[in-house]
Write a protein that holds these residues in place. Sequence first.
Motif, mmCIF file in Angstrom:
data_model
loop_
_atom_site.group_PDB
_atom_site.id
_atom_site.type_symbol
_atom_site.label_atom_id
_atom_site.label_comp_id
_atom_site.label_asym_id
_atom_site.label_seq_id
_atom_site.Cartn_x
_atom_site.Cartn_y
_atom_site.Cartn_z
ATOM 1 N N ILE A 22 -6.239 -88.134 43.710
ATOM 2 C CA ILE A 22 -6.631 -87.625 42.405
ATOM 3 C C ILE A 22 -6.796 -86.118 42.508
ATOM 4 C CG2 ILE A 22 -8.463 -87.582 40.676
ATOM 5 C CD1 ILE A 22 -8.941 -90.526 41.211
ATOM 6 N N TYR A 23 -6.044 -85.393 41.697
ATOM 7 C CA TYR A 23 -6.192 -83.941 41.589
ATOM 8 C C TYR A 23 -7.214 -83.674 40.491
ATOM 9 C CZ TYR A 23 -2.185 -83.105 44.637
ATOM 10 O OH TYR A 23 -1.340 -83.055 45.723
ATOM 11 N N TYR A 24 -8.365 -83.184 40.896
ATOM 12 C CA TYR A 24 -9.494 -83.045 39.973
ATOM 13 C C TYR A 24 -9.798 -81.570 39.738
ATOM 14 C CZ TYR A 24 -14.080 -83.827 37.869
ATOM 15 O OH TYR A 24 -15.152 -83.855 37.009
ATOM 16 N N ALA A 25 -9.859 -81.191 38.474
ATOM 17 C CA ALA A 25 -10.188 -79.812 38.100
ATOM 18 C C ALA A 25 -11.510 -79.813 37.347
ATOM 19 C CB ALA A 25 -9.092 -79.213 37.230
ATOM 20 N N GLY A 26 -12.403 -78.933 37.745
ATOM 21 C CA GLY A 26 -13.697 -78.829 37.084
ATOM 22 C C GLY A 26 -14.097 -77.383 36.918
ATOM 23 N N HIS A 27 -15.381 -77.147 36.684
ATOM 24 C CA HIS A 27 -15.876 -75.794 36.475
ATOM 25 C C HIS A 27 -16.129 -75.057 37.781
ATOM 26 C CE1 HIS A 27 -16.287 -75.534 32.157
ATOM 27 N NE2 HIS A 27 -16.774 -76.755 32.133
ATOM 28 N N PRO A 34 -11.123 -76.506 32.937
ATOM 29 C CA PRO A 34 -9.661 -76.403 32.982
ATOM 30 C C PRO A 34 -9.033 -77.780 32.814
ATOM 31 C CG PRO A 34 -10.655 -75.099 34.728
ATOM 32 C CD PRO A 34 -11.771 -75.882 34.094
ATOM 33 N N PHE A 35 -7.847 -77.827 32.209
ATOM 34 C CA PHE A 35 -7.243 -79.127 31.921
ATOM 35 C C PHE A 35 -5.753 -79.091 32.223
ATOM 36 C CE2 PHE A 35 -7.721 -76.552 28.120
ATOM 37 C CZ PHE A 35 -6.424 -76.484 27.630
ATOM 38 N N TRP A 36 -5.179 -80.280 32.423
ATOM 39 C CA TRP A 36 -3.779 -80.434 32.784
ATOM 40 C C TRP A 36 -2.929 -80.566 31.526
ATOM 41 C CZ3 TRP A 36 -2.976 -79.476 37.744
ATOM 42 C CH2 TRP A 36 -4.010 -79.725 38.653
ATOM 43 N N ARG A 91 -10.070 -85.241 28.728
ATOM 44 C CA ARG A 91 -9.268 -85.208 27.512
ATOM 45 C C ARG A 91 -7.774 -85.184 27.781
ATOM 46 N NH1 ARG A 91 -12.761 -81.613 23.260
ATOM 47 N NH2 ARG A 91 -14.803 -82.175 24.030
ATOM 48 N N CYS A 92 -7.350 -84.729 28.947
ATOM 49 C CA CYS A 92 -5.920 -84.517 29.171
ATOM 50 C C CYS A 92 -5.460 -85.004 30.538
ATOM 51 C CB CYS A 92 -5.574 -83.043 29.015
ATOM 52 S SG CYS A 92 -6.253 -82.250 27.559
ATOM 53 N N PRO A 93 -5.751 -86.225 30.950
ATOM 54 C CA PRO A 93 -5.277 -86.689 32.255
ATOM 55 C C PRO A 93 -3.767 -86.921 32.256
ATOM 56 C CG PRO A 93 -6.360 -88.473 31.085
ATOM 57 C CD PRO A 93 -6.555 -87.238 30.256
ATOM 58 N N ALA A 94 -3.173 -86.924 33.449
ATOM 59 C CA ALA A 94 -1.738 -87.119 33.600
ATOM 60 C C ALA A 94 -1.475 -87.797 34.935
ATOM 61 C CB ALA A 94 -0.994 -85.780 33.519
ATOM 62 N N LEU A 113 0.906 -78.664 34.595
ATOM 63 C CA LEU A 113 0.335 -77.346 34.827
ATOM 64 C C LEU A 113 -1.156 -77.372 34.492
ATOM 65 C CD1 LEU A 113 3.108 -75.125 33.185
ATOM 66 C CD2 LEU A 113 2.920 -75.845 35.577
ATOM 67 N N LEU A 114 -1.909 -76.593 35.217
ATOM 68 C CA LEU A 114 -3.342 -76.496 34.946
ATOM 69 C C LEU A 114 -3.590 -75.293 34.053
ATOM 70 C CD1 LEU A 114 -6.184 -77.678 35.640
ATOM 71 C CD2 LEU A 114 -6.358 -75.837 37.325
ATOM 72 N N CYS A 115 -4.118 -75.550 32.854
ATOM 73 C CA CYS A 115 -4.512 -74.472 31.951
ATOM 74 C C CYS A 115 -5.953 -74.096 32.286
ATOM 75 C CB CYS A 115 -4.394 -74.914 30.498
ATOM 76 S SG CYS A 115 -4.883 -73.636 29.318
ATOM 77 N N ARG A 116 -6.124 -72.881 32.798
ATOM 78 C CA ARG A 116 -7.447 -72.452 33.250
ATOM 79 C C ARG A 116 -7.945 -71.323 32.357
ATOM 80 N NH1 ARG A 116 -8.126 -70.223 39.261
ATOM 81 N NH2 ARG A 116 -6.829 -68.583 38.349
#
Length: 384
Positions: free
Chosen positions: A333-338, A375-377, A315-318, A73-76
């Motif tokens: 690669i599912y990449y989450a940024g700002h 946001p992090f996984w 910090r939290c790759p999966a 899950l992505l914590c945003r």
Amino acid sequence: MRDRSRSDRNKRRCRSPSASAGKWADLLDPLLLSVVDRLPSLRDRFAVASVCRTWRAVSRPSLSSATGSCPPLLCRPFVGPFHRRSRRYHQISPRRCDLLCPAAPFAPSRSMVSSGSLNLFLLGCSYGHLIFCKGRRAILADIFTGDELRSPDLPSDGWRFHYGALTGSLSSPGSNLLLSANGNLLRWRIGDSKWEECSFTPLDVHMERVVAFKDHVFALDSAERLRVLQFSPYFSIKQMAVQWAGRSIYSGMNIGFTQQLVECGGELMLVQVIPAGQIMHLKFEVYRLDLSGQPTWVKVDGLGDWALFIEESGRCPASCACPGRWGGRSNCIYYAGHGRGRWHVFSLDDTSIDTTDPESPLYFDNQCVSMWPSPFWVYPSMLY
């Protein structure tokens, strides 16, 4: 007439929810487990487990195996809008945290972490827990339930920590909480009454990522050196001499993106973003750690039927196998940024990523320094 009304009541009773629920309650455990194993997302599996105690007990094995078969899950963090003309380097704290699932991106849920903890500086997220530091104590907050565990007092005041991580779930024996400052690493074995401290050189370096992998605990420091942590017979940190095979000429260039360690398919992998040869264009490179002889980072051309989930802070790759089961894409690669989007999907076959696109999470103006990272996984703590 009376017989007809009685017949109608019997038909309605058979169609009632209670009668239907009775049929589901009689479902054999192996059949129920077979159904749960086919559910593509964590949200669906939690829904089944929340029906009753019996279903929760039956679905527990499926939940424990979901870390490699369901997407995280992505914590945003929700911080509200900010103006692009304002200072790029600003300190913000989120009002709340939303949890989004790639298998159901338009049905978010909300984290139960208290607003008081959300106002603290986030050091990391590990095994379903957010890691904060307040005064002389560390705080572990379950990202789903909000339950908190506080550590004993730190050895002294004045610490400036950059990163925090767990080496295992809170219920696993020998789990440790690690807090990293420049030249120092503090260790609290969960349940103990005091901290241990270990110093390392150079003094201006700190740990940025810790991964437990095959009975070892590896750490990547801010100078991109790989280290091995040992807790028995005493707490120590050793630098590992690692060679490179197939490394790009651009590798090792500092362009503002952190190298990331992640376990994938039984391999320890390193992900980095490097220049693609054109101005304002980047690309991803992935390496695996070969321990068969001299430790070597070997370049990986593809991920097969796997997908990686990484974010800006590293910090939290999966990782997740068979992403097609929930509508995802392999070798990506599912990449989450700002950026303003939830996440972006990049194929390892992409030779160049245009960072001038304002919608991209790699867009330079999207980078900012705040009290919280991007946001992090995360996987729920109950899965470990």
